[in-house]
Write an enzyme that holds these catalytic residues in place. Structure first.
Site, PDB file in Angstrom:
ATOM      1  N   HIS A  81      -0.029   4.601   4.080  1.00 64.37           N
ATOM      2  CA  HIS A  81      -0.653   5.363   2.994  1.00 64.37           C
ATOM      3  C   HIS A  81      -0.133   6.796   2.959  1.00 64.37           C
ATOM      4  O   HIS A  81       0.226   7.311   1.894  1.00 64.37           O
ATOM      5  CB  HIS A  81      -2.172   5.367   3.166  1.00 64.37           C
ATOM      6  CG  HIS A  81      -2.797   4.036   2.939  1.00 64.37           C
ATOM      7  ND1 HIS A  81      -4.167   3.841   2.965  1.00 64.37           N
ATOM      8  CD2 HIS A  81      -2.261   2.813   2.676  1.00 64.37           C
ATOM      9  CE1 HIS A  81      -4.434   2.572   2.720  1.00 64.37           C
ATOM     10  NE2 HIS A  81      -3.288   1.930   2.556  1.00 64.37           N
ATOM     11  N   SER A 127       0.808  -1.221   0.000  1.00 64.73           N
ATOM     12  CA  SER A 127       0.000   0.000   0.000  1.00 64.73           C
ATOM     13  C   SER A 127       0.842   1.272   0.000  1.00 64.73           C
ATOM     14  O   SER A 127       0.481   2.254  -0.657  1.00 64.73           O
ATOM     15  CB  SER A 127      -0.938  -0.002   1.211  1.00 64.73           C
ATOM     16  OG  SER A 127      -1.831  -1.085   1.149  1.00 64.73           O
TER      17      SER A 127
END
Length: 299
Positions: free
Chosen positions: A250, A203
């Site tokens: 993220h 991610s």
């Protein structure tokens, strides 16, 4: 070879934008400065003013003198190649291979390769983690997935974003941005997460591509809507599935990828390689410094 259209303009797409003359399904707001045909990020070649299409560059209307000067280049200065998604496909292949290894070898394999700051592992009977010198986990965790839904979502995102970002940056710059974005996401996890909390997944690197995609859209003066939707979707998931989504990875990947992309696509042409190298080196030094500082604090 793709057939050129009879007129320099293509018909408007569903959003009112013309379609790339070489890729009819891709809407774009950029046109070749010489023939005025619409071109997508994969086809655009940097020129002294604006961008040119590959055909105009091949016919000798490039940006300088001689074969080297006329060689097609991406918006970031990378070489234009036939297989413009090669690195994206290789990265997806590595992730899938590691996933198969996880299915075959089980949780012990995951425990030894996941990102973890500092913790006692009762199975191994010893302290493990980055703070104990296991820095290889920064890289291995980026290719590690346990659930089918996790790897499926990440690989679909990598395929979508990679097909947009890799042709615009070129292979080498794309790979550097991907890996450093993953490391940037890992550093944010290391700094902000509990030391004994394990994290896995691509991610961070993928959100680095989101940041780079946003910079490219801004550079080409295109609609920023797709990036905004991706970020909003991630924020919603973070609140819907608390504890399962690493917002630290993220955020770290997004900031790292955006910063690197800024340096790559806005670097002045006459000093482009130098500026890009300095930006990459500065981000790398910042990552290493943060790792050293956090490790010193934990130990």
């Amino acid at each position: 070879m793709d057939q050129a259209p009879d007129s320099p303009r293509e018909s408007a797409g569903s959003h009112g934008l013309p379609s790339c003359y070489r890729h009819p399904g891709r809407e774009t707001g950029i046109s070749c400065t010489r023939c005025e045909r619409p071109i997508c990020p994969e086809c655009m070649v940097s020129a002294s003013v604006g961008f040119q299409c590959p055909e105009c560059v091949r016919t000798g209307s490039g940006t300088g003198h001689g074969p080297a000067a006329n060689r097609p280049r991406t918006i970031a200065g990378g070489a234009v190649v036939d297989d413009s998604f090669l690195v994206t496909k290789v990265l997806i292949g590595i992730n899938l291979a590691v996933f198969v290894a996880v299915l075959a070898l089980g949780d012990r394999f995951v425990d030894e390769l996941s990102l973890i700051g500092y913790a006692y592992n009762p199975q191994l009977g010893e302290v493990v983690g980055l703070a104990d010198g296991e820095w290889y986990r920064l890289v291995t965790s980026m290719f590690l997935h346990q659930e089918l839904s996790h790897i499926a979502f990440n690989m679909l995102a990598l395929w979508f974003l990679g097909r947009m970002v890799e042709p615009a940056l070129g292979r080498g710059r794309f790979l550097a941005l991907y890996l450093l974005s993953g490391l940037g996401g890992d550093v944010f996890v290391y700094l902000l997460n509990a030391p004994n909390q394990a994290t896995i997944g691509a991610s961070g690197a993928i959100f680095g591509l989101v940041g780079a995609f946003a910079v490219l859209l801004r550079r080409m003066k295109l609609d920023m809507g797709p990036v905004v939707l991706i970020i909003l979707f991630s924020v919603v998931l973070t609140f819907v599935r608390p504890g399962e989504i690493s917002w630290q990875a993220h955020l770290g990947g997004l900031l790292t990828g955006g910063l690197l992309a800024l340096g790559m696509v806005y670097a002045p042409r006459e000093r482009r390689t130098l500026v890009q190298a300095v930006v990459v080196a500065a981000v790398t030094v910042a990552i290493v410094a943060a790792l050293i500082a956090r490790t010193a604090y934990l130990t």
